[in-house]
Design a protein around this motif. Structure first.
Motif, mmCIF file in Angstrom:
data_model
loop_
_atom_site.group_PDB
_atom_site.id
_atom_site.type_symbol
_atom_site.label_atom_id
_atom_site.label_comp_id
_atom_site.label_asym_id
_atom_site.label_seq_id
_atom_site.Cartn_x
_atom_site.Cartn_y
_atom_site.Cartn_z
ATOM 1 N N VAL A 99 -19.585 36.704 16.438
ATOM 2 C CA VAL A 99 -20.198 35.770 17.381
ATOM 3 C C VAL A 99 -19.904 36.266 18.791
ATOM 4 O O VAL A 99 -18.742 36.460 19.151
ATOM 5 N N THR A 100 -20.957 36.451 19.576
ATOM 6 C CA THR A 100 -20.783 36.945 20.936
ATOM 7 C C THR A 100 -21.162 35.862 21.937
ATOM 8 O O THR A 100 -22.244 35.275 21.852
ATOM 9 N N SER A 101 -20.270 35.606 22.873
ATOM 10 C CA SER A 101 -20.531 34.656 23.961
ATOM 11 C C SER A 101 -19.623 35.032 25.106
ATOM 12 O O SER A 101 -18.405 34.969 24.976
ATOM 13 N N GLN A 102 -20.212 35.435 26.229
ATOM 14 C CA GLN A 102 -19.355 35.881 27.324
ATOM 15 C C GLN A 102 -18.455 34.767 27.814
ATOM 16 O O GLN A 102 -17.296 34.998 28.122
ATOM 17 N N SER A 103 -18.959 33.524 27.863
ATOM 18 C CA SER A 103 -18.126 32.404 28.298
ATOM 19 C C SER A 103 -17.263 31.885 27.169
ATOM 20 O O SER A 103 -16.190 31.313 27.406
ATOM 21 N N GLY A 104 -17.747 32.045 25.929
ATOM 22 C CA GLY A 104 -17.052 31.474 24.781
ATOM 23 C C GLY A 104 -17.164 29.973 24.706
ATOM 24 O O GLY A 104 -16.459 29.332 23.917
ATOM 25 N N GLU A 105 -18.092 29.396 25.477
ATOM 26 C CA GLU A 105 -18.167 27.942 25.585
ATOM 27 C C GLU A 105 -19.583 27.394 25.443
ATOM 28 O O GLU A 105 -19.799 26.203 25.665
ATOM 29 N N SER A 106 -20.568 28.212 25.100
ATOM 30 C CA SER A 106 -21.940 27.716 25.078
ATOM 31 C C SER A 106 -22.123 26.679 23.972
ATOM 32 O O SER A 106 -21.372 26.636 22.990
ATOM 33 N N ALA A 107 -23.150 25.841 24.146
ATOM 34 C CA ALA A 107 -23.358 24.705 23.248
ATOM 35 C C ALA A 107 -23.507 25.145 21.798
ATOM 36 O O ALA A 107 -22.953 24.517 20.880
ATOM 37 N N GLU A 108 -24.257 26.227 21.574
ATOM 38 C CA GLU A 108 -24.490 26.677 20.205
ATOM 39 C C GLU A 108 -23.205 27.175 19.548
ATOM 40 O O GLU A 108 -22.993 26.962 18.353
ATOM 41 N N VAL A 109 -22.347 27.824 20.320
ATOM 42 C CA VAL A 109 -21.074 28.302 19.788
ATOM 43 C C VAL A 109 -20.224 27.120 19.321
ATOM 44 O O VAL A 109 -19.669 27.116 18.201
ATOM 45 N N LEU A 110 -20.124 26.110 20.148
ATOM 46 C CA LEU A 110 -19.311 24.944 19.804
ATOM 47 C C LEU A 110 -19.828 24.266 18.542
ATOM 48 O O LEU A 110 -19.058 23.921 17.641
ATOM 49 N N ARG A 111 -21.158 24.072 18.451
ATOM 50 C CA ARG A 111 -21.710 23.376 17.288
ATOM 51 C C ARG A 111 -21.605 24.235 16.033
ATOM 52 O O ARG A 111 -21.304 23.712 14.948
#
Length: 340
Positions: A99-111
């Motif tokens: 899973v890639t997310s530069q912020s690590g906090e996007s809505a899709e990552v959390l869900r």
């Protein structure tokens, strides 16, 4: 009072300039500092033979760009938008997931993590070690912290460097790619920018370098606010050629790989339509007559990506600056997307 060039430049682009100025240094540091977790991820990939790459926006474009590099190892690698995995999920059993997310906090990552159980074969790529993603699964963490400017530039380069660490652990020789980070090639973009002066839309396309084309199209759209998009070379050939003409700019990516001749054939067809054509070319082949060719040393894979990416970033920024007064300052979105 006489305005300086720096004062005239939109604040959003000044912020992007700062990110770009440090991207090569941060990418090299990211490669060097993540070898242990990269080896762990590589071991999981080798064991499973199947890899699912999840992300949104520029993170997904990076995944699309590295898909063929993992497939070259015989890995069944698939890149999906995280939103698609949430709505139409692929089974995860027996797969390594990144899973890639530069912020690590996007809505899709959390869900996605809230709805997914077993995480034993799940890893992350992020720029923030203390983020939700960084705290939840073993992560490769890019150097330099979060990107502050709106459009992805440094975060792209750093994330590619994190993948380089994994691919090196899988057995790839990173020397060519690292050389490109240590000594970036300088390629002038003035002719390319002039060729796009009157276009209302830009279409980017590639074959093995399609993921880079997708990343550039996203940046063009975000910064210029024009409907720029990307189509894989075969998909562009199957019907959408009908749209091409003098008002549609086309940007192609050609590397030193077996798909180069297909890109060449597409470039010839584009020229025949009268559409302004830019070719980012690391193929070593002769330029196509009628195209503006940005030439790089022959390269493929991440070596080609690291060579082309900063020049492509400079073109998208200059194009946006020529079209929008406050380029680089978003009016409808935010850096971290917290809603679906």
């Amino acid at each position: 009072m006489i305005m300086t060039a720096q004062e005239k430049r939109p604040a959003g682009l000044v912020a992007i300039d700062r990110e770009m100025a440090r991207q090569h240094e941060d990418a090299l540091a990211s490669f060097d500092s993540n070898r242990e977790v990269a080896a762990e991820i590589a071991a999981s990939i080798n064991k499973n033979g199947r890899l699912l790459l999840l992300g949104m926006g520029a993170s997904h474009a990076v995944a699309r760009a590295v898909e063929p590099l993992y497939r070259a190892h015989g890995i069944d690698a698939i890149a999906l938008p995280l939103s698609e995995q949430l709505g139409q999920p692929l089974p995860l059993t027996g797969k390594t997931v990144i899973v890639t997310s530069q912020s690590g906090e996007s809505a899709e990552v959390l869900r996605w993590f809230a709805e997914t159980g077993d995480r034993t074969e799940t890893f992350g790529l992020t720029l923030e070690a203390g983020s939700f993603l960084g705290r939840t699964v073993p992560c490769l963490v890019g150097a330099g912290g979060s990107e502050l400017a709106f459009a992805a530039t440094r975060s792209l380069t750093v994330t590619f460097a994190l993948h380089l660490a994994i691919l090196a652990a899988l057995g790839d020789d990173p020397a060519g790619a690292l050389a490109g980070l240590k000594a970036p090639q300088t390629v002038e973009i003035d002719a390319a920018l002039a060729a796009l002066r009157m276009v209302t839309t830009i279409v980017t396309s590639g074959r093995k370098l399609q993921g880079v084309a997708e990343a550039l199209a996203l940046g063009f759209t975000e910064l210029s606010r024009l409907p720029c998009f990307s189509l894989e070379g075969g998909q562009l050939r199957h019907g959408p050629m009908e749209m091409l003409g003098p008002s549609i700019g086309v940007v192609l990516f050609r590397g030193n790989d077996p798909t180069a001749d297909l890109v060449t054939a597409m470039a010839t067809s584009v020229v025949e339509t009268g559409a302004p054509l830019i070719v980012f070319d690391a193929s070593g082949k002769p330029p196509v007559a009628g195209a503006v060719t940005l030439r790089f040393k022959p390269a493929s894979g991440l070596a080609a990506i690291f060579a082309m990416l900063p020049v492509a970033q400079s073109l998208m920024i200059a194009f946006a600056d020529s079209r929008v007064e406050n380029a680089g300052t978003p009016v409808r979105t935010t850096k971290i997307t917290r809603s679906e």
